[in-house]
Design a protein around this motif. Structure first.
Motif, PDB file in Angstrom:
ATOM      1  N   SER A  37     -14.859  54.542 -46.191  1.00 26.38           N
ATOM      2  CA  SER A  37     -15.177  54.300 -47.598  1.00 26.38           C
ATOM      3  C   SER A  37     -15.080  52.807 -47.901  1.00 26.38           C
ATOM      4  CB  SER A  37     -14.238  55.105 -48.500  1.00 26.38           C
ATOM      5  OG  SER A  37     -12.904  54.645 -48.386  1.00 26.38           O
ATOM      6  N   ASP A  38     -15.978  52.338 -48.754  1.00 29.93           N
ATOM      7  CA  ASP A  38     -16.141  50.898 -48.958  1.00 29.93           C
ATOM      8  C   ASP A  38     -14.882  50.216 -49.474  1.00 29.93           C
ATOM      9  OD1 ASP A  38     -18.698  51.030 -48.074  1.00 29.93           O
ATOM     10  OD2 ASP A  38     -19.663  50.756 -50.025  1.00 29.93           O
TER      11      ASP A  38
ATOM     12  N   THR B 238     -19.817  55.923 -51.073  1.00 23.48           N
ATOM     13  CA  THR B 238     -20.117  55.445 -49.721  1.00 23.48           C
ATOM     14  C   THR B 238     -21.047  56.410 -49.007  1.00 23.48           C
ATOM     15  OG1 THR B 238     -17.974  54.322 -49.579  1.00 23.48           O
ATOM     16  CG2 THR B 238     -19.098  54.806 -47.503  1.00 23.48           C
TER      17      THR B 238
ATOM     18  N   ASP C 158     -14.888  56.504 -54.465  1.00 24.57           N
ATOM     19  CA  ASP C 158     -15.171  55.583 -53.365  1.00 24.57           C
ATOM     20  C   ASP C 158     -15.776  56.327 -52.175  1.00 24.57           C
ATOM     21  OD1 ASP C 158     -15.036  53.189 -51.772  1.00 24.57           O
ATOM     22  OD2 ASP C 158     -13.120  53.873 -50.950  1.00 24.57           O
TER      23      ASP C 158
ATOM     24  N   LYS D 176     -18.769  48.668 -43.248  1.00 26.11           N
ATOM     25  CA  LYS D 176     -17.449  48.152 -43.587  1.00 26.11           C
ATOM     26  C   LYS D 176     -16.337  48.741 -42.717  1.00 26.11           C
ATOM     27  CE  LYS D 176     -18.176  46.518 -48.277  1.00 26.11           C
ATOM     28  NZ  LYS D 176     -17.684  46.520 -49.684  1.00 26.11           N
TER      29      LYS D 176
END
Length: 525
Positions: free
Chosen positions: A377-378, A217, A213, A167
């Motif tokens: 982080s997603d 991740t 988060d 991501k």
């Protein structure tokens, strides 16, 4: 004074306050904060945070910082270590058992816990005047609305974007492509993170949804991070170290940063008559390279988390420098010096601010390699540093990876004193080059009488793991002479490092200097 027939920069002069940093929007934000009544620390924090949006390949809220500052009326220089630690459950033995010989630089194991946000919150509360909400507001606007990608930033982005994983490619590419100069980069998820920190302080980042988060991740990729690792982050006040170079003292941040390496290089150079050499000739360049090789080898043997390092006094002892200087042949390059083992990078931002009341701040802030670990982080797109790759996996080494330990760090803010008085906060970016850069900057000032801007503009060379990188500012004759001495000479694809400084003159005028190798500037009012 420079020759105005040639390209170059004049020093920037002002009396009420000044910032010098690597992107003009960072300098503008810092000066705006000063004009609103904030002090130099307020301005430095605000400028640093927006640089994470302007130069995301260099720095961001998923990284670390170190800070030196002197408050009003002179007195003690203070230091804060805003570097994070390895997750408690990670150990070098785990990676050795998996067959690793170094910490993989784009793996979750290289992600140490980000320390900068805790440091900024602490400094805002204890030193600043305006409050965290005022300091984060410019970066929130920039992240939400976007900033045009500057030319040097675009150049670095194209070189480093290959490390972006998963991501992170959604967050740090523009429509799936590497941005070109002038394209708008936005980070609305980071704007939300900054809004929460503004309202709730450091706990908004280190506990709750934002920390969850980051942990989720990293765990998905095999990391051993847990929520407690983030909740336990705490910046550490510490005592600066310093060394004399002729009539100045150069003040550095202590380990786990490698400012001691810069002081060792200067002590080695002091054993030679550098001032009698051509400032841009082969002789000086060779001696400096040899001094750096020996000092970096010393660093690699001893430098570590301050709680684990036992040989700092040895590194700072002039007798150590004298013994190392005796190993230097003025005509022949050392071929068998221990190779610089550091994972070399050039990705850091530096900001310095001086306010009208005389507070001076020297702050450096980084995610290590270009785009750090390449892991974001997603949910919030926080790009995570890979400072953990500064550890060694060598069993028993003081810098061996251990849970809860800080890695050896390359970023070093600096200050210069004369007769006990701070006259110049300064910094030199450029990863491994930074101690070499501090020593060269000090020597340019003292040995050759250069003003700060000229000292920054001057060409640079750096012996980097056997590769003698010599900028195009040197003549071909110098390159030939260095090769004849045994150096493997190359012209680097990118310029070596970047620097900023503010000279506090006796008459109270502030003289700012900023490196043309970067997009930034000095700005005062």
């Amino acid at each position: 004074m420079r020759d105005f027939h040639f390209p170059g920069r004049s020093p920037v002069l002002a009396t009420n306050g000044m910032c010098a940093t690597s992107h003009p929007l960072g300098a503008k934000v810092a000066v705006n904060i000063l004009e609103r009544g904030g002090n130099a620390m307020d301005a430095a924090i605000a400028g640093a945070i927006i640089l994470g949006i302007c130069e995301p390949q260099m720095t961001g809220i998923g990284g670390d910082c170190f800070v030196l500052w002197q408050e009003y009326g002179g007195g003690q220089i203070k230091a804060l270590n805003g570097s994070g630690r390895a997750p408690a459950a990670l150990d070098a033995a785990h990676l050795r058992d998996a067959g690793e010989t170094i910490v993989p630089i784009q793996s979750p194991h290289a992600v140490s816990i980000p320390g900068a946000i805790d440091a900024f919150c602490h400094l805002s509360d204890t030193v600043g005047k305006l409050g965290l909400d005022a300091l984060l507001a410019p970066a929130i606007v920039a992240a939400e609305n976007g900033v045009p990608v500057a030319h040097r930033v675009a150049f670095d982005w194209a070189r480093d974007a290959w490390v972006l994983q998963g991501k992170a490619r959604n967050y740090y590419l523009v429509n799936g492509e590497i941005p070109q100069p002038g394209q708008i980069f936005r980070a609305p998820q980071q704007a939300e993170v900054l809004r929460r920190i503004s309202a709730q302080g450091r706990d908004a980042f280190y506990t709750g949804e934002i920390a969850e988060d980051m942990v989720a991740t990293l765990n998905l990729l095999g990391g051993r991070h847990v929520m407690e690792d983030f909740a336990n982050v705490a910046a550490t006040p510490t005592d600066p170290i310093y060394g004399a170079y002729k009539d100045i003292d150069v003040v550095e941040h202590p380990p786990n940063g490698h400012g001691a390496t810069a002081l060792l290089i200067m002590n080695i150079l002091a054993q030679f008559d550098i001032a009698a050499m051509d400032p841009f000739g082969a002789e000086r360049t060779h001696i400096e390279a040899e001094a750096a090789k020996l000092a970096y080898d010393t660093r690699n043997r001893f430098l570590a988390d301050a709680d684990y390092m036992t040989r700092l006094d040895h590194m700072l002892d002039v007798e150590t420098a004298q013994h190392l200087a005796a190993l230097i042949d003025p005509k022949t390059a050392i071929r068998n010096a221990t190779e610089i083992s550091e994972n070399v990078h050039k990705d850091t931002i530096y900001i310095t601010v001086v306010d009208r009341d005389g507070m001076s701040v020297s702050l450096i802030y980084s995610i290590f390699n270009g785009f750090g670990s390449g892991i974001a982080s997603d949910k919030f797109g926080i790009l995570l540093q890979n400072r953990g790759s500064g550890f060694t996996l060598e069993e028993g080494h003081p810098n061996e990876l251990k849970g809860g330990k800080r890695p050896m760090h390359t970023i070093i803010p600096g200050m210069i004193r004369r007769n006990g008085k701070v006259i110049m906060p300064f910094g030199v970016m450029g990863g491994a080059y930074q101690p070499n850069g501090h020593a060269r900057f000090a020597s340019n000032l003292v040995d050759f009488g250069m003003d700060p801007q000229t000292a920054i503009d001057a060409p640079r060379a750096f012996s980097d793991r056997g590769d003698m990188k010599v900028e195009r500012g040197y003549s071909d004759q110098v390159r030939r002479e260095l090769a004849d001495m045994g150096h493997d000479v190359s012209i680097p694809e990118t310029p070596i490092g970047g620097a900023q400084a503010i000279l506090i003159r006796e008459d109270g005028v502030l003289e700012g200097a900023s490196d043309p190798r970067k997009d930034g500037c000095a700005l005062g009012f």
